[in-house]
Design a protein around this motif. Structure first.
Motif, PDB file in Angstrom:
ATOM      1  N   ARG A  84      60.000  53.094  66.619  1.00  0.00           N
ATOM      2  CA  ARG A  84      59.595  51.979  67.479  1.00  0.00           C
ATOM      3  C   ARG A  84      58.188  51.530  67.111  1.00  0.00           C
ATOM      4  O   ARG A  84      57.890  50.340  67.086  1.00  0.00           O
ATOM      5  N   ASP A  85      57.335  52.487  66.816  1.00  0.00           N
ATOM      6  CA  ASP A  85      55.974  52.151  66.381  1.00  0.00           C
ATOM      7  C   ASP A  85      56.010  51.397  65.058  1.00  0.00           C
ATOM      8  O   ASP A  85      55.262  50.451  64.853  1.00  0.00           O
ATOM      9  N   LEU A  86      56.895  51.838  64.182  1.00  0.00           N
ATOM     10  CA  LEU A  86      57.019  51.200  62.870  1.00  0.00           C
ATOM     11  C   LEU A  86      57.437  49.740  63.021  1.00  0.00           C
ATOM     12  O   LEU A  86      56.842  48.844  62.429  1.00  0.00           O
ATOM     13  N   ILE A  87      58.465  49.512  63.820  1.00  0.00           N
ATOM     14  CA  ILE A  87      58.968  48.149  64.000  1.00  0.00           C
ATOM     15  C   ILE A  87      57.882  47.269  64.612  1.00  0.00           C
ATOM     16  O   ILE A  87      57.687  46.123  64.211  1.00  0.00           O
ATOM     17  N   GLY A  88      57.156  47.812  65.573  1.00  0.00           N
ATOM     18  CA  GLY A  88      56.051  47.058  66.168  1.00  0.00           C
ATOM     19  C   GLY A  88      54.967  46.758  65.152  1.00  0.00           C
ATOM     20  O   GLY A  88      54.393  45.677  65.120  1.00  0.00           O
ATOM     21  N   PHE A  89      54.721  47.743  64.320  1.00  0.00           N
ATOM     22  CA  PHE A  89      53.636  47.604  63.352  1.00  0.00           C
ATOM     23  C   PHE A  89      53.984  46.639  62.231  1.00  0.00           C
ATOM     24  O   PHE A  89      53.112  46.025  61.624  1.00  0.00           O
ATOM     25  N   GLU A  90      55.273  46.531  61.973  1.00  0.00           N
ATOM     26  CA  GLU A  90      55.742  45.598  60.953  1.00  0.00           C
ATOM     27  C   GLU A  90      55.216  44.190  61.263  1.00  0.00           C
ATOM     28  O   GLU A  90      54.764  43.464  60.384  1.00  0.00           O
ATOM     29  N   PHE A  91      55.251  43.832  62.528  1.00  0.00           N
ATOM     30  CA  PHE A  91      54.768  42.517  62.942  1.00  0.00           C
ATOM     31  C   PHE A  91      53.253  42.404  62.744  1.00  0.00           C
ATOM     32  O   PHE A  91      52.753  41.392  62.258  1.00  0.00           O
ATOM     33  N   THR A  92      52.546  43.463  63.100  1.00  0.00           N
ATOM     34  CA  THR A  92      51.092  43.499  62.905  1.00  0.00           C
ATOM     35  C   THR A  92      50.733  43.244  61.441  1.00  0.00           C
ATOM     36  O   THR A  92      49.818  42.487  61.126  1.00  0.00           O
ATOM     37  N   VAL A  93      51.486  43.901  60.553  1.00  0.00           N
ATOM     38  CA  VAL A  93      51.237  43.750  59.115  1.00  0.00           C
ATOM     39  C   VAL A  93      51.563  42.329  58.664  1.00  0.00           C
ATOM     40  O   VAL A  93      50.810  41.719  57.904  1.00  0.00           O
ATOM     41  N   LEU A  94      52.680  41.804  59.161  1.00  0.00           N
ATOM     42  CA  LEU A  94      53.054  40.422  58.835  1.00  0.00           C
ATOM     43  C   LEU A  94      51.931  39.452  59.171  1.00  0.00           C
ATOM     44  O   LEU A  94      51.587  38.572  58.384  1.00  0.00           O
ATOM     45  N   VAL A  95      51.369  39.617  60.357  1.00  0.00           N
ATOM     46  CA  VAL A  95      50.292  38.739  60.810  1.00  0.00           C
ATOM     47  C   VAL A  95      49.059  38.931  59.926  1.00  0.00           C
ATOM     48  O   VAL A  95      48.436  37.959  59.488  1.00  0.00           O
ATOM     49  N   ALA A  96      48.725  40.188  59.619  1.00  0.00           N
ATOM     50  CA  ALA A  96      47.555  40.470  58.779  1.00  0.00           C
ATOM     51  C   ALA A  96      47.732  39.845  57.395  1.00  0.00           C
ATOM     52  O   ALA A  96      46.765  39.387  56.784  1.00  0.00           O
ATOM     53  N   LEU A  97      48.966  39.808  56.912  1.00  0.00           N
ATOM     54  CA  LEU A  97      49.236  39.225  55.593  1.00  0.00           C
ATOM     55  C   LEU A  97      49.448  37.715  55.701  1.00  0.00           C
ATOM     56  O   LEU A  97      49.785  37.057  54.725  1.00  0.00           O
ATOM     57  N   GLU A  98      49.266  37.183  56.896  1.00  0.00           N
ATOM     58  CA  GLU A  98      49.451  35.756  57.166  1.00  0.00           C
ATOM     59  C   GLU A  98      50.837  35.290  56.734  1.00  0.00           C
ATOM     60  O   GLU A  98      50.992  34.191  56.190  1.00  0.00           O
ATOM     61  N   LEU A  99      51.818  36.150  56.940  1.00  0.00           N
ATOM     62  CA  LEU A  99      53.219  35.855  56.642  1.00  0.00           C
ATOM     63  C   LEU A  99      53.470  35.582  55.161  1.00  0.00           C
ATOM     64  O   LEU A  99      54.535  35.118  54.784  1.00  0.00           O
ATOM     65  N   ALA A 100      52.469  35.869  54.323  1.00  0.00           N
ATOM     66  CA  ALA A 100      52.616  35.576  52.897  1.00  0.00           C
ATOM     67  C   ALA A 100      53.276  36.751  52.186  1.00  0.00           C
ATOM     68  O   ALA A 100      52.614  37.541  51.525  1.00  0.00           O
ATOM     69  N   LEU A 101      54.594  36.864  52.332  1.00  0.00           N
ATOM     70  CA  LEU A 101      55.300  37.995  51.751  1.00  0.00           C
ATOM     71  C   LEU A 101      55.769  37.725  50.335  1.00  0.00           C
ATOM     72  O   LEU A 101      56.027  38.639  49.566  1.00  0.00           O
ATOM     73  N   TYR A 102      55.902  36.445  49.995  1.00  0.00           N
ATOM     74  CA  TYR A 102      56.262  36.130  48.613  1.00  0.00           C
ATOM     75  C   TYR A 102      54.984  36.107  47.806  1.00  0.00           C
ATOM     76  O   TYR A 102      54.098  35.300  48.058  1.00  0.00           O
ATOM     77  N   LEU A 103      54.883  37.022  46.859  1.00  0.00           N
ATOM     78  CA  LEU A 103      53.622  37.213  46.161  1.00  0.00           C
ATOM     79  C   LEU A 103      53.650  36.547  44.793  1.00  0.00           C
ATOM     80  O   LEU A 103      54.684  36.544  44.129  1.00  0.00           O
ATOM     81  N   PRO A 104      52.502  36.017  44.369  1.00  0.00           N
ATOM     82  CA  PRO A 104      52.429  35.504  43.001  1.00  0.00           C
ATOM     83  C   PRO A 104      52.621  36.651  42.008  1.00  0.00           C
ATOM     84  O   PRO A 104      52.191  37.778  42.248  1.00  0.00           O
ATOM     85  N   GLU A 105      53.275  36.328  40.918  1.00  0.00           N
ATOM     86  CA  GLU A 105      53.613  37.337  39.915  1.00  0.00           C
ATOM     87  C   GLU A 105      52.396  38.133  39.451  1.00  0.00           C
ATOM     88  O   GLU A 105      52.483  39.340  39.248  1.00  0.00           O
ATOM     89  N   ASN A 106      51.258  37.439  39.295  1.00  0.00           N
ATOM     90  CA  ASN A 106      50.083  38.127  38.755  1.00  0.00           C
ATOM     91  C   ASN A 106      49.563  39.227  39.683  1.00  0.00           C
ATOM     92  O   ASN A 106      48.836  40.109  39.251  1.00  0.00           O
ATOM     93  N   GLN A 107      49.946  39.197  40.965  1.00  0.00           N
ATOM     94  CA  GLN A 107      49.542  40.273  41.872  1.00  0.00           C
ATOM     95  C   GLN A 107      50.486  41.476  41.755  1.00  0.00           C
ATOM     96  O   GLN A 107      50.079  42.614  41.939  1.00  0.00           O
ATOM     97  N   VAL A 108      51.738  41.194  41.443  1.00  0.00           N
ATOM     98  CA  VAL A 108      52.756  42.241  41.423  1.00  0.00           C
ATOM     99  C   VAL A 108      52.840  42.935  40.056  1.00  0.00           C
ATOM    100  O   VAL A 108      53.045  44.148  39.973  1.00  0.00           O
ATOM    101  N   LEU A 109      52.657  42.156  39.004  1.00  0.00           N
ATOM    102  CA  LEU A 109      52.886  42.666  37.645  1.00  0.00           C
ATOM    103  C   LEU A 109      52.104  43.917  37.244  1.00  0.00           C
ATOM    104  O   LEU A 109      52.687  44.833  36.663  1.00  0.00           O
TER     105      LEU A 109
END
Length: 119
Positions: A84-109
């Motif tokens: 339950r904490d994890l699911i709640g925290f997932e939202f916290t992380v989403l907000v911290a990342l400003e919903l930017a989950l699709y990352l530019p390739e140069n960050q992932v590579l």
């Protein structure tokens, strides 16, 4: 340092759950962004790591419902937190990342290259 050992845990767990290296790479990028934002502390760092893996898995792969459940079970067991904490925290992380989950390739590579060279 705890950050490095957490990233190792993230990788090991992801491999156990058959997540792709690109998924782990994305989780690392999310995690590092949280670190740079100063969002991590002793209390929440495992939740941060877990939520990053979960979000990356959801966004980068077509996990079926039971696979997501399996991943959450594994995260709960490995990082010893409550789902339950994890699911709640997932939202916290989403907000911290400003919903930017699709990352530019140069960050992932860079992570991806390291992970695929290690295995």
């Amino acid at each position: 340092p705890p950050i490095l050992s957490l990233k190792r845990e993230m990788r090991n767990l992801s491999e156990e759950c058959n997540l792709e290296p690109v998924t782990v790479s994305m989780a690392y990028v999310y995690f590092e962004k949280l670190v740079l934002q100063g969002k991590l502390n002793k209390q929440n760092r495992k939740l941060c790591a877990g939520a990053c893996v979960l979000l990356a898995a959801k966004i980068s792969s077509d996990l079926r419902k039971h696979e997501v459940k399996h991943l959450i079970d594994k995260l709960e067991e490995r990082f010893r937190f409550n789902r339950r904490d994890l699911i709640g925290f997932e939202f916290t992380v989403l907000v911290a990342l400003e919903l930017a989950l699709y990352l530019p390739e140069n960050q992932v590579l860079p992570h991806y290259r390291r992970l695929t060279q290690q295995s």
